[in-house]
Scaffold this motif. Structure first.
Motif, PDB file in Angstrom:
ATOM      1  N   THR A   1       3.840 -34.709   5.887  1.00 43.82           N
ATOM      2  CA  THR A   1       3.903 -34.620   7.349  1.00 43.82           C
ATOM      3  C   THR A   1       4.810 -35.732   7.841  1.00 43.82           C
ATOM      4  N   TRP A   2       5.049 -35.734   9.160  1.00 46.09           N
ATOM      5  CA  TRP A   2       6.069 -36.637   9.699  1.00 46.09           C
ATOM      6  C   TRP A   2       5.547 -37.394  10.905  1.00 46.09           C
ATOM      7  N   GLN A   3       5.707 -38.703  10.861  1.00 43.92           N
ATOM      8  CA  GLN A   3       5.418 -39.537  12.020  1.00 43.92           C
ATOM      9  C   GLN A   3       6.710 -39.727  12.797  1.00 43.92           C
ATOM     10  N   VAL A   4       6.703 -39.268  14.033  1.00 39.12           N
ATOM     11  CA  VAL A   4       7.897 -39.337  14.882  1.00 39.12           C
ATOM     12  C   VAL A   4       7.598 -40.257  16.063  1.00 39.12           C
ATOM     13  N   THR A   5       8.278 -41.384  16.104  1.00 36.27           N
ATOM     14  CA  THR A   5       8.095 -42.347  17.191  1.00 36.27           C
ATOM     15  C   THR A   5       9.197 -42.145  18.223  1.00 36.27           C
ATOM     16  N   VAL A   6       8.804 -41.976  19.459  1.00 37.71           N
ATOM     17  CA  VAL A   6       9.715 -41.582  20.539  1.00 37.71           C
ATOM     18  C   VAL A   6       9.510 -42.498  21.741  1.00 37.71           C
ATOM     19  N   GLN A   7      10.615 -42.885  22.369  1.00 33.00           N
ATOM     20  CA  GLN A   7      10.531 -43.685  23.581  1.00 33.00           C
ATOM     21  C   GLN A   7      10.744 -42.809  24.813  1.00 33.00           C
ATOM     22  N   ASP A   8       9.838 -42.931  25.766  1.00 38.00           N
ATOM     23  CA  ASP A   8      10.021 -42.324  27.075  1.00 38.00           C
ATOM     24  C   ASP A   8      11.013 -43.204  27.838  1.00 38.00           C
ATOM     25  N   LEU A   9      12.194 -42.671  28.130  1.00 32.00           N
ATOM     26  CA  LEU A   9      13.250 -43.483  28.734  1.00 32.00           C
ATOM     27  C   LEU A   9      12.947 -43.868  30.177  1.00 32.00           C
ATOM     28  N   ASP A  10      12.026 -43.165  30.824  1.00 31.59           N
ATOM     29  CA  ASP A  10      11.663 -43.509  32.192  1.00 31.59           C
ATOM     30  C   ASP A  10      10.648 -44.646  32.237  1.00 31.59           C
ATOM     31  N   THR A  11       9.666 -44.603  31.360  1.00 33.22           N
ATOM     32  CA  THR A  11       8.611 -45.625  31.377  1.00 33.22           C
ATOM     33  C   THR A  11       8.865 -46.745  30.377  1.00 33.22           C
TER      34      THR A  11
ATOM     35  N   CYS B   1       3.772 -34.625  12.947  1.00 30.73           N
ATOM     36  CA  CYS B   1       4.235 -33.240  12.883  1.00 30.73           C
ATOM     37  C   CYS B   1       4.026 -32.689  11.476  1.00 30.73           C
ATOM     38  N   ASP B   2       3.662 -31.421  11.414  1.00 31.33           N
ATOM     39  CA  ASP B   2       3.510 -30.761  10.112  1.00 31.33           C
ATOM     40  C   ASP B   2       4.854 -30.375   9.526  1.00 31.33           C
ATOM     41  N   ALA B   3       5.840 -30.189  10.371  1.00 28.40           N
ATOM     42  CA  ALA B   3       7.211 -29.895   9.929  1.00 28.40           C
ATOM     43  C   ALA B   3       8.158 -30.471  10.967  1.00 28.40           C
ATOM     44  N   LEU B   4       9.402 -30.687  10.562  1.00 28.08           N
ATOM     45  CA  LEU B   4      10.372 -31.333  11.454  1.00 28.08           C
ATOM     46  C   LEU B   4      11.741 -30.712  11.268  1.00 28.08           C
ATOM     47  N   LEU B   5      12.364 -30.351  12.382  1.00 24.15           N
ATOM     48  CA  LEU B   5      13.722 -29.818  12.366  1.00 24.15           C
ATOM     49  C   LEU B   5      14.653 -30.802  13.067  1.00 24.15           C
ATOM     50  N   ILE B   6      15.694 -31.220  12.351  1.00 27.05           N
ATOM     51  CA  ILE B   6      16.668 -32.174  12.867  1.00 27.05           C
ATOM     52  C   ILE B   6      17.817 -31.385  13.493  1.00 27.05           C
ATOM     53  N   CYS B   7      17.955 -31.492  14.806  1.00 26.68           N
ATOM     54  CA  CYS B   7      18.957 -30.710  15.549  1.00 26.68           C
ATOM     55  C   CYS B   7      19.747 -31.625  16.477  1.00 26.68           C
ATOM     56  N   ASN B   8      20.144 -32.785  15.977  1.00 27.55           N
ATOM     57  CA  ASN B   8      20.784 -33.789  16.838  1.00 27.55           C
ATOM     58  C   ASN B   8      22.295 -33.632  16.943  1.00 27.55           C
TER      59      ASN B   8
END
Length: 429
Positions: A130-140, A148-155
């Motif tokens: 599984t995947w630990q995805v750390t994300v920043q809220d750009l507003d706060t 996540c059980d699966a992860l798709l990289i679409c950057n």
């Protein structure tokens, strides 16, 4: 419900969300650092950094029109509207199409806008990764972590400029610009510009610069000149090999003065958020270890959408996403060893046919067999051969008449057929 993380809400990410949302037992969550869908198709006049201090993502310039006709560009289950007569459409029309796709499949419910992915790391257990995805809220400016059980990289891979090494470039006193930062031609009025690179962006930007520049030197290493009429103030020269104070030396020993060099030299694959434990490397422009250019063979619950280039992008994204989800939900993949052996065999076959190693992800005419392979593995119908036939015809037309091919209009008339309904020249299918 199994959570499928998706990084990016450009065309690839939207396609991933659309099919994950339609799959039983999957719940997609999409992180998008901007405030709208579209990815590279979101034009901004700005260059450098955005309002959050992050690099500007889009490489779109103001007047850009597609170099593929819309008749081959659409997702297989969502064609472009026929309301627009032109085949080669403005970038804003592609963005409208992606917004319509988003609305049609109710994708906004899955998307967290203005969320910037900072870190991805795997959690390996006996049941898989599984995947630990750390994300920043750009507003706060606060960060949170989702598992996540699966992860798709679409950057996407049209954002980080690839800069060539030019001998003695530190001597050059003129201006250096990468096409990523090109927006419109007026700053180049009356100047002599060397455009390094004659792929799609190099050709298009050269033609636009020629409307205002004193002279445009299209510098490339193709074995033969591009066999097309060009503007009178535009000429082809061999590749740049070194810099002078006021200009450049080319591969045939000739030289020319120039006020500007425009690098149309492509972009780097970059995934700065992936930790080393993800097992992904980039070697000689190859993203490794990817089975079928998609699946991370070390951790098969991670997939990459949109790595191949010189393809019909949206149809290819669709096949890749549906292949990944099929493997995730229903099919037992080969072992890592077998997947890597298949990839290595494909690379060796392409190199034996004369392809440079660094071009492994450049599919070109191989895209049709690639899409068919994914369709076979996923139990999907093939892409209609009319798409291939029109794509190949336009590719040949572009090379012969680069100044005029976008004036043509086309219509798909059957599973394998198309017709040209307007031509800007005397060319006929």
């Amino acid at each position: 419900m199994r959570v499928v993380g998706v990084i990016g809400a450009g065309a690839a990410g939207l396609c991933a969300a659309r099919h994950a949302l339609a799959s039983t037992g999957l719940s997609p969550v999409v992180w998008e650092k901007s405030s709208q869908v579209g990815g590279t198709w979101v034009y901004t006049p700005h260059t450098g950094k955005d309002q959050d201090g992050l690099p500007i993502h889009s490489s779109m310039y103001q007047s850009l029109k597609t170099n593929l006709p819309k008749e081959v560009m659409g997702f297989p289950d969502f064609p472009f509207s026929s309301d627009k007569e032109e085949s080669f459409i403005h970038h804003s029309d592609v963005l409208k199409y992606l917004k319509s796709y988003t609305d049609n499949f109710n994708l906004n419910q899955c998307i967290k806008f203005r969320h910037h992915v900072e870190l991805v790391s795997p959690v390996v257990t006996d049941d898989g990764t599984t995947w630990q995805v750390t994300v920043q809220d750009l507003d706060t400016k606060t960060s949170s972590t989702t598992v996540c059980d699966a992860l798709l990289i679409c950057n996407g891979h049209y954002s980080v400029p690839r800069m060539p090494q030019v001998k003695d470039i530190e001597r050059y006193k003129g201006k250096q610009v990468h096409s990523h930062d090109y927006r419109e031609p007026s700053p180049y009025k009356g100047l002599t510009v060397v455009v390094l690179g004659a792929a799609a962006s190099g050709l298009d930007i050269s033609l636009e610069l020629a409307t205002v520049a004193k002279e445009v030197l299209l510098s490339h290493n193709f074995p033969l000149p591009i066999p097309s009429e060009l503007p009178p103030n535009m000429r082809q020269v061999q590749g740049v090999v070194s810099a002078l104070d006021e200009g450049f030396v080319f591969a045939d020993g000739s030289s020319a003065q120039a006020d500007v060099i425009m690098y149309c030299t492509g972009y780097e694959f970059t995934f700065p958020f992936l930790t080393d434990e993800c097992g992904v490397t980039i070697e000689n422009n190859i993203v490794k270890p990817l089975y079928k250019h998609v699946i991370n063979s070390t951790h098969p619950s991670m997939g990459f959408i949109g790595i191949p280039f010189q393809v019909c992008p949206f149809p290819t994204f669709d096949f890749q996403v549906r292949f990944f989800l099929k493997m995730l939900l229903e099919v037992t993949l080969p072992s890592k060893q077998n997947m890597d052996e298949i990839t290595e065999r494909n690379l060796n076959e392409q190199c034996s046919a004369g392809m440079a190693v660094r071009h492994f992800h450049r599919l070109g005419s191989q895209q049709w067999q690639y899409n068919d392979d994914l369709a076979n593995l996923s139990g999907l119908p093939y892409l209609p051969r009319a798409i291939m036939n029109l794509y190949e015809a336009v590719s040949a037309h572009r090379r012969r008449e680069v100044m005029f091919y976008k004036q043509s209009r086309y219509r798909i008339t059957g599973p394998e057929s198309f017709e040209q309904i307007r031509s800007g020249t005397s060319w006929e299918r």
